[in-house]
Scaffold this motif. Structure first.
Motif, PDB file in Angstrom:
ATOM      1  N   TYR A   1       0.818  -0.941  -0.300  1.00  0.00           N
ATOM      2  CA  TYR A   1      -0.093  -0.235  -0.629  1.00  0.00           C
ATOM      3  C   TYR A   1       1.208   1.230   0.112  1.00  0.00           C
ATOM      4  O   TYR A   1       1.738   1.743   1.156  1.00  0.00           O
ATOM      5  N   TYR A   2       0.402   2.378  -0.792  1.00  0.00           N
ATOM      6  CA  TYR A   2       0.994   3.798  -1.011  1.00  0.00           C
ATOM      7  C   TYR A   2       0.479   4.839  -0.464  1.00  0.00           C
ATOM      8  O   TYR A   2      -1.338   4.643  -1.269  1.00  0.00           O
ATOM      9  N   CYS A   3       0.980   5.553   0.062  1.00  0.00           N
ATOM     10  CA  CYS A   3       0.001   6.805  -0.374  1.00  0.00           C
ATOM     11  C   CYS A   3       0.546   7.836  -0.918  1.00  0.00           C
ATOM     12  O   CYS A   3       2.403   8.099  -1.516  1.00  0.00           O
ATOM     13  N   ASN A   4      -0.357   8.747  -1.175  1.00  0.00           N
ATOM     14  CA  ASN A   4       0.163   9.584  -2.396  1.00  0.00           C
ATOM     15  C   ASN A   4      -0.326  10.787  -2.696  1.00  0.00           C
ATOM     16  O   ASN A   4      -1.784  11.004  -1.388  1.00  0.00           O
ATOM     17  N   ALA A   5      -0.035  11.897  -2.575  1.00  0.00           N
ATOM     18  CA  ALA A   5      -0.144  13.203  -2.179  1.00  0.00           C
ATOM     19  C   ALA A   5       0.242  14.242  -3.153  1.00  0.00           C
ATOM     20  O   ALA A   5       1.050  14.267  -4.102  1.00  0.00           O
ATOM     21  N   ALA A   6      -0.813  15.081  -3.302  1.00  0.00           N
ATOM     22  CA  ALA A   6      -0.485  16.097  -4.537  1.00  0.00           C
ATOM     23  C   ALA A   6      -0.200  17.486  -3.877  1.00  0.00           C
ATOM     24  O   ALA A   6      -1.072  18.219  -3.069  1.00  0.00           O
ATOM     25  N   LEU A   7       1.428  17.876  -3.653  1.00  0.00           N
ATOM     26  CA  LEU A   7       1.655  18.982  -2.500  1.00  0.00           C
ATOM     27  C   LEU A   7       1.710  19.952  -3.703  1.00  0.00           C
ATOM     28  O   LEU A   7       2.688  19.915  -4.505  1.00  0.00           O
ATOM     29  N   PHE A   8       1.548  21.872  -3.252  1.00  0.00           N
ATOM     30  CA  PHE A   8       1.829  22.907  -3.669  1.00  0.00           C
ATOM     31  C   PHE A   8       2.729  22.956  -2.827  1.00  0.00           C
ATOM     32  O   PHE A   8       2.378  23.759  -1.495  1.00  0.00           O
ATOM     33  N   ARG A   9       4.116  23.201  -3.948  1.00  0.00           N
ATOM     34  CA  ARG A   9       5.045  24.067  -3.545  1.00  0.00           C
ATOM     35  C   ARG A   9       5.419  24.702  -3.955  1.00  0.00           C
ATOM     36  O   ARG A   9       5.820  25.093  -5.481  1.00  0.00           O
ATOM     37  N   TRP A  10       6.123  25.855  -3.929  1.00  0.00           N
ATOM     38  CA  TRP A  10       6.819  26.969  -4.314  1.00  0.00           C
ATOM     39  C   TRP A  10       6.339  27.057  -6.171  1.00  0.00           C
ATOM     40  O   TRP A  10       6.668  26.833  -6.987  1.00  0.00           O
ATOM     41  N   GLY A  11       4.586  27.508  -5.774  1.00  0.00           N
ATOM     42  CA  GLY A  11       4.286  27.389  -7.089  1.00  0.00           C
ATOM     43  C   GLY A  11       3.505  26.126  -7.972  1.00  0.00           C
ATOM     44  O   GLY A  11       3.470  26.703  -8.955  1.00  0.00           O
ATOM     45  N   THR A  12       4.520  25.582  -7.669  1.00  0.00           N
ATOM     46  CA  THR A  12       3.442  24.176  -8.532  1.00  0.00           C
ATOM     47  C   THR A  12       3.219  22.917  -7.878  1.00  0.00           C
ATOM     48  O   THR A  12       3.393  22.848  -6.769  1.00  0.00           O
ATOM     49  N   THR A  13       2.310  22.497  -8.492  1.00  0.00           N
ATOM     50  CA  THR A  13       1.720  21.181  -7.855  1.00  0.00           C
ATOM     51  C   THR A  13       2.065  19.447  -7.819  1.00  0.00           C
ATOM     52  O   THR A  13       2.626  19.458  -9.343  1.00  0.00           O
ATOM     53  N   ARG A  14       2.653  18.645  -7.438  1.00  0.00           N
ATOM     54  CA  ARG A  14       3.805  17.545  -7.315  1.00  0.00           C
ATOM     55  C   ARG A  14       3.134  16.500  -6.904  1.00  0.00           C
ATOM     56  O   ARG A  14       2.785  16.425  -5.687  1.00  0.00           O
ATOM     57  N   SER A  15       3.125  15.097  -7.988  1.00  0.00           N
ATOM     58  CA  SER A  15       2.786  14.203  -7.008  1.00  0.00           C
ATOM     59  C   SER A  15       3.745  13.167  -5.940  1.00  0.00           C
ATOM     60  O   SER A  15       5.340  13.175  -6.803  1.00  0.00           O
ATOM     61  N   TYR A  16       3.759  13.682  -4.921  1.00  0.00           N
ATOM     62  CA  TYR A  16       5.180  12.773  -4.132  1.00  0.00           C
ATOM     63  C   TYR A  16       3.851  11.181  -3.689  1.00  0.00           C
ATOM     64  O   TYR A  16       2.915  10.658  -3.261  1.00  0.00           O
ATOM     65  N   TRP A  17       4.915  10.259  -3.569  1.00  0.00           N
ATOM     66  CA  TRP A  17       4.801   9.113  -3.402  1.00  0.00           C
ATOM     67  C   TRP A  17       5.539   8.997  -1.536  1.00  0.00           C
ATOM     68  O   TRP A  17       6.621   8.742  -1.852  1.00  0.00           O
ATOM     69  N   GLY A  18       4.948   7.516  -0.859  1.00  0.00           N
ATOM     70  CA  GLY A  18       6.052   7.056   0.220  1.00  0.00           C
ATOM     71  C   GLY A  18       6.749   5.545   0.003  1.00  0.00           C
ATOM     72  O   GLY A  18       6.069   5.298  -1.507  1.00  0.00           O
ATOM     73  N   PRO A  19       6.861   4.894   0.526  1.00  0.00           N
ATOM     74  CA  PRO A  19       8.295   3.652   0.272  1.00  0.00           C
ATOM     75  C   PRO A  19       6.944   2.735   0.368  1.00  0.00           C
ATOM     76  O   PRO A  19       7.399   2.001  -0.905  1.00  0.00           O
ATOM     77  N   GLY A  20       6.499   2.500   0.561  1.00  0.00           N
ATOM     78  CA  GLY A  20       5.422   1.857   0.742  1.00  0.00           C
ATOM     79  C   GLY A  20       5.305   0.967   1.927  1.00  0.00           C
ATOM     80  O   GLY A  20       6.074   0.752   2.139  1.00  0.00           O
ATOM     81  N   THR A  21       3.913  -0.212   2.444  1.00  0.00           N
ATOM     82  CA  THR A  21       3.972  -0.727   3.340  1.00  0.00           C
ATOM     83  C   THR A  21       2.951  -2.022   2.827  1.00  0.00           C
ATOM     84  O   THR A  21       2.584  -2.067   2.552  1.00  0.00           O
ATOM     85  N   GLN A  22       3.858  -3.006   4.008  1.00  0.00           N
ATOM     86  CA  GLN A  22       3.026  -4.122   2.984  1.00  0.00           C
ATOM     87  C   GLN A  22       1.611  -4.826   3.827  1.00  0.00           C
ATOM     88  O   GLN A  22       2.195  -4.852   5.261  1.00  0.00           O
ATOM     89  N   VAL A  23       0.768  -5.091   3.507  1.00  0.00           N
ATOM     90  CA  VAL A  23      -0.114  -5.543   4.444  1.00  0.00           C
ATOM     91  C   VAL A  23      -0.871  -7.031   3.501  1.00  0.00           C
ATOM     92  O   VAL A  23      -0.366  -7.562   2.482  1.00  0.00           O
ATOM     93  N   THR A  24      -0.739  -8.206   4.303  1.00  0.00           N
ATOM     94  CA  THR A  24      -1.099  -9.608   4.299  1.00  0.00           C
ATOM     95  C   THR A  24      -1.781  -9.738   5.008  1.00  0.00           C
ATOM     96  O   THR A  24      -1.910  -9.980   6.123  1.00  0.00           O
ATOM     97  N   VAL A  25      -3.115 -10.657   4.457  1.00  0.00           N
ATOM     98  CA  VAL A  25      -4.077 -10.953   4.492  1.00  0.00           C
ATOM     99  C   VAL A  25      -4.495 -12.385   4.146  1.00  0.00           C
ATOM    100  O   VAL A  25      -4.460 -12.753   3.604  1.00  0.00           O
ATOM    101  N   SER A  26      -4.146 -12.734   5.110  1.00  0.00           N
ATOM    102  CA  SER A  26      -4.255 -14.370   5.664  1.00  0.00           C
ATOM    103  C   SER A  26      -5.819 -15.358   5.469  1.00  0.00           C
ATOM    104  O   SER A  26      -6.216 -14.384   6.091  1.00  0.00           O
ATOM    105  N   SER A  27      -5.472 -16.370   4.719  1.00  0.00           N
ATOM    106  CA  SER A  27      -7.170 -16.773   4.779  1.00  0.00           C
ATOM    107  C   SER A  27      -7.364 -18.024   5.837  1.00  0.00           C
ATOM    108  O   SER A  27      -5.899 -18.445   6.667  1.00  0.00           O
TER     109      SER A  27
END
Length: 119
Positions: free
Chosen positions: A93-119
């Motif tokens: 699972y990755y977090c994403n954010a649209a950040l407005f900084r220095w007059g522009t908007t840019r998309s940032y991503w986190g490194p991700g975190t593992q989610v495992t669901v066992s049956s």
């Protein structure tokens, strides 16, 4: 430097719950939309849930009624509460954010975190 960091992933049994958190660090920015994406092995990254700065939310059909996204604009954080988890929710699972900084908007991503669901 702006960074997104996720936390809260792990291993859970089907039917269980997990809470994912995302925090944006740095200075001099404001956050527009935030979202959670996931990528399972061999599959494309897909949107799970998104939230605007005004609190409007959007969910993938597969998680509607089970997942809830929220955010704290003052703390630059977003949370994904995941209930009634299914094995098919297993992914990075990755977090994403649209950040407005220095007059522009840019998309940032986190490194991700593992989610495992066992049956």
């Amino acid at each position: 430097q702006v960074q997104l960091v996720e936390s809260g992933g792990g291993l859970v049994q089907a039917g269980g719950s997990l809470t994912l958190s995302c925090a944006a660090s740095g200075s001099g920015f404001s956050i527009n939309g935030m979202g959670w994406y996931r990528q399972a092995p061999g599959k494309q990254r897909e949107l799970v849930a998104a939230i605007t700065s005004g609190g409007n939310t959007n969910y993938a059909d597969s998680v509607k009624g089970r997942f809830t996204i929220s955010r704290d604009n003052a703390k630059n954080t977003a949370v994904l509460q995941m209930n009634s988890l299914k094995p098919e929710d297993t992914a990075v699972y990755y977090c994403n954010a649209a950040l407005f900084r220095w007059g522009t908007t840019r998309s940032y991503w986190g490194p991700g975190t593992q989610v495992t669901v066992s049956s």
